[in-house]
Design a protein around this motif. Structure first.
Motif, PDB file in Angstrom:
ATOM      1  N   GLY A 164       0.679  -1.209   0.191  1.00 48.96           N
ATOM      2  CA  GLY A 164       0.265   0.001  -0.286  1.00 48.96           C
ATOM      3  C   GLY A 164       1.001   0.975  -0.156  1.00 48.96           C
ATOM      4  O   GLY A 164       2.248   1.141  -0.236  1.00 48.96           O
ATOM      5  N   ARG A 165       0.203   2.165   0.805  1.00 46.07           N
ATOM      6  CA  ARG A 165       0.690   3.877   0.482  1.00 46.07           C
ATOM      7  C   ARG A 165       0.600   4.398   1.617  1.00 46.07           C
ATOM      8  O   ARG A 165       0.010   4.544   2.695  1.00 46.07           O
ATOM      9  N   GLY A 172       5.982  19.941   5.845  1.00 49.48           N
ATOM     10  CA  GLY A 172       4.321  20.517   6.490  1.00 49.48           C
ATOM     11  C   GLY A 172       3.133  19.493   5.627  1.00 49.48           C
ATOM     12  O   GLY A 172       1.662  19.783   5.483  1.00 49.48           O
ATOM     13  N   ARG A 173       3.273  18.872   4.541  1.00 50.00           N
ATOM     14  CA  ARG A 173       2.162  18.607   3.231  1.00 50.00           C
ATOM     15  C   ARG A 173       2.744  16.612   3.823  1.00 50.00           C
ATOM     16  O   ARG A 173       4.149  16.542   4.054  1.00 50.00           O
ATOM     17  N   THR A 174       1.552  16.533   3.489  1.00 51.52           N
ATOM     18  CA  THR A 174       1.035  15.341   3.603  1.00 51.52           C
ATOM     19  C   THR A 174       1.096  14.769   2.285  1.00 51.52           C
ATOM     20  O   THR A 174       0.137  15.307   1.493  1.00 51.52           O
ATOM     21  N   VAL A 175       2.177  13.386   1.722  1.00 50.54           N
ATOM     22  CA  VAL A 175       2.324  12.712   0.425  1.00 50.54           C
ATOM     23  C   VAL A 175       2.152  10.842   1.441  1.00 50.54           C
ATOM     24  O   VAL A 175       2.504  11.201   2.148  1.00 50.54           O
ATOM     25  N   TYR A 176       2.456  10.389  -0.168  1.00 52.35           N
ATOM     26  CA  TYR A 176       1.994   9.019   0.092  1.00 52.35           C
ATOM     27  C   TYR A 176       3.631   8.287  -0.214  1.00 52.35           C
ATOM     28  O   TYR A 176       2.948   8.212  -1.788  1.00 52.35           O
ATOM     29  N   VAL A 177       3.677   7.348   0.198  1.00 45.79           N
ATOM     30  CA  VAL A 177       5.147   6.860  -0.070  1.00 45.79           C
ATOM     31  C   VAL A 177       4.830   5.642  -0.756  1.00 45.79           C
ATOM     32  O   VAL A 177       3.924   4.898  -0.317  1.00 45.79           O
ATOM     33  N   ASP A 178       4.564   5.102  -1.891  1.00 43.75           N
ATOM     34  CA  ASP A 178       4.062   4.352  -2.639  1.00 43.75           C
ATOM     35  C   ASP A 178       4.633   2.468  -2.843  1.00 43.75           C
ATOM     36  O   ASP A 178       6.183   2.667  -3.481  1.00 43.75           O
ATOM     37  N   HIS A 179       4.794   1.905  -1.538  1.00 47.79           N
ATOM     38  CA  HIS A 179       5.023   0.672  -1.372  1.00 47.79           C
ATOM     39  C   HIS A 179       5.108  -0.702  -2.476  1.00 47.79           C
ATOM     40  O   HIS A 179       6.525  -2.055  -2.435  1.00 47.79           O
ATOM     41  N   ASN A 180       4.308  -0.417  -3.570  1.00 53.55           N
ATOM     42  CA  ASN A 180       4.093  -1.401  -3.992  1.00 53.55           C
ATOM     43  C   ASN A 180       4.830  -0.776  -5.685  1.00 53.55           C
ATOM     44  O   ASN A 180       4.696  -1.571  -6.744  1.00 53.55           O
ATOM     45  N   ASN A 181       5.231   0.330  -5.623  1.00 53.99           N
ATOM     46  CA  ASN A 181       5.826   0.797  -6.867  1.00 53.99           C
ATOM     47  C   ASN A 181       7.350   1.701  -6.159  1.00 53.99           C
ATOM     48  O   ASN A 181       7.410   2.154  -6.328  1.00 53.99           O
ATOM     49  N   HIS A 182       8.297   0.654  -7.043  1.00 55.03           N
ATOM     50  CA  HIS A 182       9.923   1.676  -6.843  1.00 55.03           C
ATOM     51  C   HIS A 182      10.909   1.148  -8.074  1.00 55.03           C
ATOM     52  O   HIS A 182      10.542   0.367  -8.769  1.00 55.03           O
ATOM     53  N   GLU A 183      12.064   2.188  -8.131  1.00 52.89           N
ATOM     54  CA  GLU A 183      12.880   2.126  -9.342  1.00 52.89           C
ATOM     55  C   GLU A 183      14.216   1.321  -8.466  1.00 52.89           C
ATOM     56  O   GLU A 183      14.215   2.185  -7.077  1.00 52.89           O
ATOM     57  N   SER A 184      15.161   0.600  -9.195  1.00 56.15           N
ATOM     58  CA  SER A 184      15.934   0.417  -8.627  1.00 56.15           C
ATOM     59  C   SER A 184      16.868   1.419  -8.217  1.00 56.15           C
ATOM     60  O   SER A 184      17.210   2.380  -8.970  1.00 56.15           O
ATOM     61  N   GLY A 185      17.894   1.726  -6.819  1.00 56.13           N
ATOM     62  CA  GLY A 185      19.338   2.362  -6.498  1.00 56.13           C
ATOM     63  C   GLY A 185      20.284   1.482  -6.643  1.00 56.13           C
ATOM     64  O   GLY A 185      20.521   0.468  -6.548  1.00 56.13           O
TER      65      GLY A 185
END
Length: 242
Positions: A164-165, A172-185
């Protein structure tokens, strides 16, 4: 067959197995394969992983004193272990080497603190997708990867029930980390960050190594975390899951 952690003297064998695996598994030209080997399996880079990058793991499968397969994985700061590559020499496929490497990698990542295991595989790699599905993994998301100038769809598999996210606060702004979508580092994956929980409008990227936002991208698609130096390159190469 013996599975063990790679050592520096394995570097030529790792390059050779990776090359033959790519040649047998994908319809890539010789130039593209050579570029992939030089990018990801340069002997200096392999040595750096083995001696400096404690969150990376390379295991090799050895048979009769010869390296016949390998896995490369990474443990990120959010306790997610990701299998990046799993190569088996084409001459030794069908002997259970890939499964043994997977099981050993799975166990080692959990021993090192991974609470969730992930794997990434190209959508059109039928055997690779079946490999994860046969082991009870669920497809949790998709992404895109650029290989030699062509864009491919990549599936993300996970052994977690749901990722999920996750909401985080940035200035001060709420944003959402998408743990179902990532790129390699270069050190650990970058998760996509959205403006809303529904996933509308990309906000930036979240470095899973140090758990900070990384929003700066250059014209070539390169992202670098200013906090830990983790780098997202615009090209990534997958292996054969056999």
């Amino acid at each position: 067959m013996k599975i063990r952690e790679a050592v520096s003297s394995d570097r030529p064998a790792i390059r050779d197995v990776a090359r033959r695996s790519l040649e047998a598994s994908y319809s890539l030209g010789p130039k593209a394969i050579t570029s992939a080997i030089e990018e990801w399996y340069d002997e200096e880079r392999i040595n750096q992983i083995l001696t400096e990058e404690s969150n990376r793991l390379i295991l090799v499968a050895e048979q009769d004193g010869q390296v016949v397969g390998l896995s490369e994985s990474v443990l990120s700061g959010d306790s997610i272990g990701t299998i990046l590559w799993l190569h088996v020499d084409p001459a030794y496929r069908g002997e259970g080497i890939g499964s043994a490497l997977f099981d050993e990698t799975h166990g080692e990542l959990h021993d090192r603190g991974a609470e969730t295991l992930q794997g990434r595989v190209l959508a059109d790699n039928v055997e690779g997708n079946s490999f994860y599905e046969d082991r009870g993994f669920e497809r949790a998301g998709t992404g895109e990867v650029d290989i030699a100038g062509r864009t491919y769809v990549e599936n993300l598999y996970t052994d977690a029930e749901e990722l999920g996210r996750e909401p985080i606060t940035d200035d001060g702004r709420t944003v959402y980390v998408d743990h179902n979508n990532h790129e390699s580092g270069s050190i650990a994956p970058f998760h996509v960050v959205h403006v809303t929980e529904e996933g509308s409008d990309r906000y930036g990227y979240f470095c899973s190594n140090c758990e900070t936002l990384a929003n700066a991208m250059d014209s070539m698609g390169r992202i670098e975390c200013n906090n830990c130096g983790n780098v997202r390159k615009p090209m990534r190469w997958d292996a054969a899951y056999l």
